[in-house]
Design a protein around this motif. Sequence first.
Motif, PDB file in Angstrom:
ATOM      1  N   VAL A  69       1.009  -1.756  -0.165  1.00 31.02           N
ATOM      2  CA  VAL A  69       0.025   0.056  -0.600  1.00 31.02           C
ATOM      3  C   VAL A  69       0.837   0.868  -0.217  1.00 31.02           C
ATOM      4  N   GLU A  70       0.782   1.914  -1.053  1.00 26.49           N
ATOM      5  CA  GLU A  70       1.075   3.608  -0.405  1.00 26.49           C
ATOM      6  C   GLU A  70      -0.111   4.667  -0.533  1.00 26.49           C
ATOM      7  N   ARG A  71       0.078   5.798   0.024  1.00 26.21           N
ATOM      8  CA  ARG A  71      -1.525   6.760  -0.201  1.00 26.21           C
ATOM      9  C   ARG A  71      -1.943   6.866  -1.999  1.00 26.21           C
ATOM     10  N   GLU A  72      -3.176   7.382  -1.612  1.00 28.71           N
ATOM     11  CA  GLU A  72      -3.227   7.627  -2.851  1.00 28.71           C
ATOM     12  C   GLU A  72      -2.503   9.236  -3.601  1.00 28.71           C
ATOM     13  N   THR A  92       6.583   2.425  13.352  1.00 27.05           N
ATOM     14  CA  THR A  92       6.846   4.086  12.937  1.00 27.05           C
ATOM     15  C   THR A  92       7.040   4.629  14.571  1.00 27.05           C
ATOM     16  N   THR A  93       7.888   5.465  14.225  1.00 22.82           N
ATOM     17  CA  THR A  93       7.962   6.415  15.601  1.00 22.82           C
ATOM     18  C   THR A  93       7.890   8.003  15.080  1.00 22.82           C
ATOM     19  N   GLY A  94       8.251   8.776  16.301  1.00 18.93           N
ATOM     20  CA  GLY A  94       7.591  10.094  16.631  1.00 18.93           C
ATOM     21  C   GLY A  94       5.864  10.101  16.679  1.00 18.93           C
TER      22      GLY A  94
END
Length: 272
Positions: free
Chosen positions: A37-40, A103-105
């Motif tokens: 998956v990647e963003r639209e 994911t960090t942050g």
Amino acid sequence: MSGNAMKLVVVGAAGRMGQTLIRAINAIEGAELFAAVEREGSPFVGRDAGELAGLGPIGVAVTDKPLEAFVAAEGVLDFTAPAATVEFAGLAAQARIVHVVGTTGCSAVDDEKIKAAARHARIVKSGNMSLGVNLLGVLTETAARALGPENWDIEVLEMHHRHKVDAPSGTALLLGQAAARGRGISLAEHSVRVRDGHTGPRAAGTIGFATLRGGSVIGEHSVLLAGEGEMVTLSHSATDRSIFARGAVQAALWARDRKPGLYSMLDVLGLG
Ligand SMILES: NC(=O)C1=CN([C@@H]2O[C@H](COP(=O)(O)OP(=O)(O)OC[C@H]3O[C@@H](n4cnc5c(N)ncnc54)[C@H](OP(=O)(O)O)[C@@H]3O)[C@@H](O)[C@H]2O)C=CC1
Ligand SMILES: O=C(O)C1=N[C@H](C(=O)O)C[C@H](O)C1
């Protein structure tokens, strides 16, 4: 590939970790890349995920429809960005699947939302998925317990590549948490994240953080316990991102038969 292989989705498939995860899944028996998956609007949508990762074509086209992928899969490996991870946690909860979060942050608010999603999803979240760093956390906790705040000061030093967007790193915070556990204190109440100008002398019992950024450094972390006339240094060097990807796949396989809940890599590795 075995018929019982776990069907995994990689989100952020074109990223540094996304590509590394695709290669790791390809190399690990018992895991199968089900979707990427990647963003639209991403230029990578429609591209073959194996080609993106340097494997050659594998017949999995990158999609921008995460929920469609999640409902037919068993787990998602997520090394993206905090806002995306919060959204993916909600979708993983809807699909009742495993969500491995590297994911960090993430903010405290993000973490609350991820915790809420873990009522329905099996979520494994860690600032570092490698065996070595998680062992370093255990060693840090032991050292911080043994070397008390009257005579020993703790500083966490990290360096990463120039593209990293969050500081201190998730790993530095994981190590700071381990030190705080060893000392029986709250990290939030004792951490010093920035020093600049006339700071005055160091406050006893604090845990300091120092951040370096540059070049292509994958991840360097040290915990320094500084006493009068001596210093103990515990450190880890990452020389290949595959250590994080292998840990993430291991976490997904471990969580496959677990109840919904929020787990850490210490649970996965039996170091908790
Ligand atoms: N816990 C661990 O062991 C490790 C954690 N990390 C963490 O993983 C994260 C990613 O690192 P890295 O791979 O270097 O970063 P990259 O920027 O290379 O990759 C992130 C990818 O996620 C994509 N992405 C962002 N938002 C979305 C979305 N809404 N939907 C789909 N895809 C999205 C990005 O696309 P776009 O470019 O279009 O935004 C990009 O392709 C960081 O938080 C990092 O700190 C990294 C290594 C190890
Ligand atoms: O952004 C990275 O690259 C890394 N992020 C993680 C972190 O924030 O600690 C883990 C690793 O050090 C690489």
